[in-house]
Design an enzyme around this catalytic site. Structure first.
Site, PDB file in Angstrom:
ATOM      1  N   ASP A   1      -9.589  -3.098  -6.768  1.00  0.00           N
ATOM      2  CA  ASP A   1      -9.045  -2.327  -5.795  1.00  0.00           C
ATOM      3  C   ASP A   1      -9.303  -1.274  -6.412  1.00  0.00           C
ATOM      4  O   ASP A   1      -8.902  -0.428  -6.519  1.00  0.00           O
ATOM      5  CB  ASP A   1      -7.471  -2.118  -5.584  1.00  0.00           C
TER       6      ASP A   1
ATOM      7  N   HIS B   1      -7.720  -4.872  -0.658  1.00  0.00           N
ATOM      8  CA  HIS B   1      -6.917  -4.048  -0.776  1.00  0.00           C
ATOM      9  C   HIS B   1      -5.162  -4.857  -0.306  1.00  0.00           C
ATOM     10  O   HIS B   1      -4.882  -5.071  -1.423  1.00  0.00           O
ATOM     11  CB  HIS B   1      -6.623  -3.162  -0.344  1.00  0.00           C
TER      12      HIS B   1
ATOM     13  N   SER C   1       1.058  -1.393   0.113  1.00  0.00           N
ATOM     14  CA  SER C   1      -0.247   0.315  -0.529  1.00  0.00           C
ATOM     15  C   SER C   1       0.869   1.203  -0.024  1.00  0.00           C
ATOM     16  O   SER C   1       1.609   1.248  -1.024  1.00  0.00           O
ATOM     17  CB  SER C   1      -1.093  -0.017   1.113  1.00  0.00           C
TER      18      SER C   1
END
Length: 638
Positions: free
Chosen positions: A556, A601, A470
């Site tokens: 996502d 995610h 991320s």
């Protein structure tokens, strides 16, 4: 600080060393509520480890692919139980309400629920409060009743799109708190647990830069807040009927460079879970005499796992590290002592070492690192090194137990966790010093950490890999542009790589929420020019890069696939251009983009992803992977 939505890991010693993920579990009124197979079940507390349980609901009725229970709440008088259900490949969730009777039946279901809590009104009727999430934004609060007096109404909507809303029930169930927050500011409203239909009471109107969280005990509010100097968290209190900020009295302050991980309130004690100078502590405050007992926890521990607990006499919690499964500890208030779970002692305690070192960044700041390696490793300079980094949102680098990390250490790897600025390991100022126009501090910290590791004899560039997920991808991508010679390989999962274009697109669900972290390049030229200095996508150039493996997810919503694909294409073009200029004999790095289906995610427990990443690292570093995959099978169920 939601201690309830947690995933606990359990070590099974027989017949194989397998680690299972245990879903949500709640104890209430002599029963334990949990997931067994594809069902929501309950059993009597003393029979929780047996197969003697009552099935309350079959998750297969929802027609979802491999559903799991993420969170459970039981109504005060046990007439109803609510459970939030998700799947591994999506962040969307469904909240079901089951009526508890001789034949349990699903009373209602609500889509896209984020947080939810029960209270009981004056008529002894159970009221479910819940927040509704749309496009990752959580702005609406509803309340619902069931049975003969069924109703469902929205009673609060947050108008500012940069804020999100979540619910929390105080430990004594006296108040339900509506928490309205962005990255740096919060506002809390109280709903009286005895009269939940009355209008909520505002504690303190939002003040930019002021964060606060609320607990309750004996008609007093205990407020964890950063108001005042220094702007780190401190504990304050006030009477529940005079909640405004001018009435807050300072009750307890933390040492400098301390991160408040969590707070738990008991009848006569308040327990603070802390991280200070990269070590874990528990502070037990006696509320009757204001005494404080500070307990330094074992040096191997890197993270807490909180336990939902209604026992007023004990405070249980778990400690874990990336290479060691969670271990239970209990602080007993009567004895004033911390008790450790007895039984099987993990052999990793004797076969590995944990070190805490510091690197000096360019501006002289000391940056903490946590390092793991085998005790009997010889000539560490020739061992492979896997460096972990995050450095965003004031969040700590994840250091929960991961079986694949344990396998790497067993196979001779060195693991290094770099707690750079932008994260939260040393408190709120540590975050402030690595966000907005100070984001380059995190990059300088990461560079200093890797150079310090090499300088102190931990591996070498040709055997060094860097990993992140991320927002951690920002610092990794930036380092690949500025100092690629420090690395041989990189693995990224759902990485944020195109900061500038993403933050200029206000149609994306999280852009407005994240202005406090990255800045507003659409309206502020200073922010725009600063982001251009470090944005991974903007700074790709023809040069030698480390090999890179990227795992991305098709749908996502947090990190759009489009930005990752654009980054990958541009990187490949730059590598090809550099290869042309270098001539024959140049060994170009490998760039792998692995696009997985689904809309989640990060899927932490994906065996396919774990296998692909480890295979990539071994091939790029020229290592023999025969034993690592055999060992991995002991821990993961393939």
């Amino acid at each position: 600080m939601d201690a309830f939505e947690k995933v606990r890991t359990k070590l099974e010693t027989q017949p194989q060393e397998e680690y299972e993920i245990i879903n949500a579990e709640v104890k209430h009124g002599g029963f334990v509520y949990y997931q067994e197979g594809c069902c929501l079940v309950r059993s009597k507390d003393e029979e929780a480890d047996n197969d003697n349980y009552e099935v309350l609901f079959n998750l297969e009725e929802l027609k979802l692919d491999q559903p799991f229970i993420d969170c459970i709440r039981v109504a005060p008088d046990e007439k109803y139980v609510a459970a939030k259900i998700r799947t591994e490949d999506s962040e969307a969730s469904t909240c079901i309400v089951v009526k508890l009777s001789d034949q349990p039946v699903m009373e209602a279901s609500f889509p896209n629920v984020s947080s939810f809590e029960w209270v009981k009104d004056e008529e002894e009727e159970d009221v479910l409060f819940y927040t509704f999430q749309r496009n990752l934004r959580c702005h609406d609060v509803y309340r619902a009743t069931f049975g003969d007096n069924k109703r469902n109404e929205r009673f609060y909507t947050e108008k500012d799109p940069s804020y999100f809303v979540f619910l929390y029930l105080t430990k004594d169930s006296r108040f339900l708190t509506i928490n309205i927050m962005n990255k740096t500011t919060s506002e809390v409203w109280l709903i009286d647990g005895l009269s939940p239909w009355d209008p909520p009471v505002l504690i303190q109107k939002r003040i930019h830069g002021v964060l606060y969280y609320v607990e309750h005990r004996d008609d007093e509010l205990y407020i964890l807040t950063n108001v005042g100097e220094p702007t780190e968290f401190k504990l304050m209190r006030t009477a529940a009927d005079t909640p405004a900020i001018m009435n807050w009295d300072l009750f307890f302050t933390m040492k400098r460079n301390t991160k408040v991980v969590d707070l738990d309130m008991f009848k006569d004690h308040c327990v603070l879970f802390l991280k200070h100078s990269n070590l874990l502590y528990v502070n037990v405050i006696g509320l009757a005499d204001d005494s404080v007992r500070s307990l330094k926890l074992p040096p191997w521990a890197c993270g807490f796992i909180m336990d939902t607990n209604s026992d007023p006499k004990n405070c249980p919690f778990q400690l874990c590290s990336p290479i060691r499964p969670p271990k239970y500890y209990t602080y007993k208030f009567a004895e004033g002592k911390l008790f450790e779970e007895t039984g099987h002692e993990d052999p990793i305690t004797k076969t590995s070492r944990v070190l805490r070192l510091e690197a000096k960044s360019k501006d002289g700041k000391s940056v903490p690192m946590t390092i793991f390696h085998k005790t009997d490793s010889e000539d560490l300079q020739k061992k492979p090194l896997l460096v972990h980094v995050y450095g965003a949102y004031g969040m700590d680098l994840k250091m929960n137990f991961r079986p694949e990390r344990r396998v790497l250490v067993d196979d001779g790897w060195i693991l290094a966790y770099c707690h750079v600025r932008g994260g939260g390991e040393l408190g709120l100022q540590w975050h402030a010093d690595g966000r907005l126009t100070k984001k380059l501090n995190g990059l300088a910290d990461l560079e200093a950490c890797i150079k310090t590791l090499h300088g102190q004899g931990f591996s070498q560039p040709s055997l060094t890999a860097l990993t992140a997920f991320s927002a951690g991808g920002v610092l990794v991508g930036a380092l690949c542009n500025s100092n690629p010679e420090l690395l041989r390989a990189v693995t990224l999962e759902a990485p944020f790589l195109d900061v500038l274009n993403t933050m200029m697109d206000t149609t994306l669900p999280l852009t407005l929420e994240e202005l406090e972290e990255w800045g507003n390049p659409s309206s502020d030229e200073k922010h725009k020019n600063y982001i251009k200095r470090y944005c991974p996508y903007q700074n790709i150039k023809p040069q030698h890069y480390p090999s890179i493996h990227i795992t991305a997810y098709e749908n996502d919503e947090r990190v759009p696939l489009k930005g990752i694909v654009s980054y990958t294409d541009k990187l490949k073009e730059a590598i090809m251009e550099h290869a042309k200029d270098t001539g024959e004999g140049y060994q170009a790095p490998n760039v792998v983009l692995d696009i997985q289906p689904g809309g989640n995610h990060v899927i932490e427990d994906s065996h396919k992803k774990i296998t692909a990443q480890i295979k990539f690292l071994y091939e790029e570093l020229g290592l023999d992977s025969t034993s690592v995959f055999e060992n991995l099978k002991k821990y993961l169920k393939f």
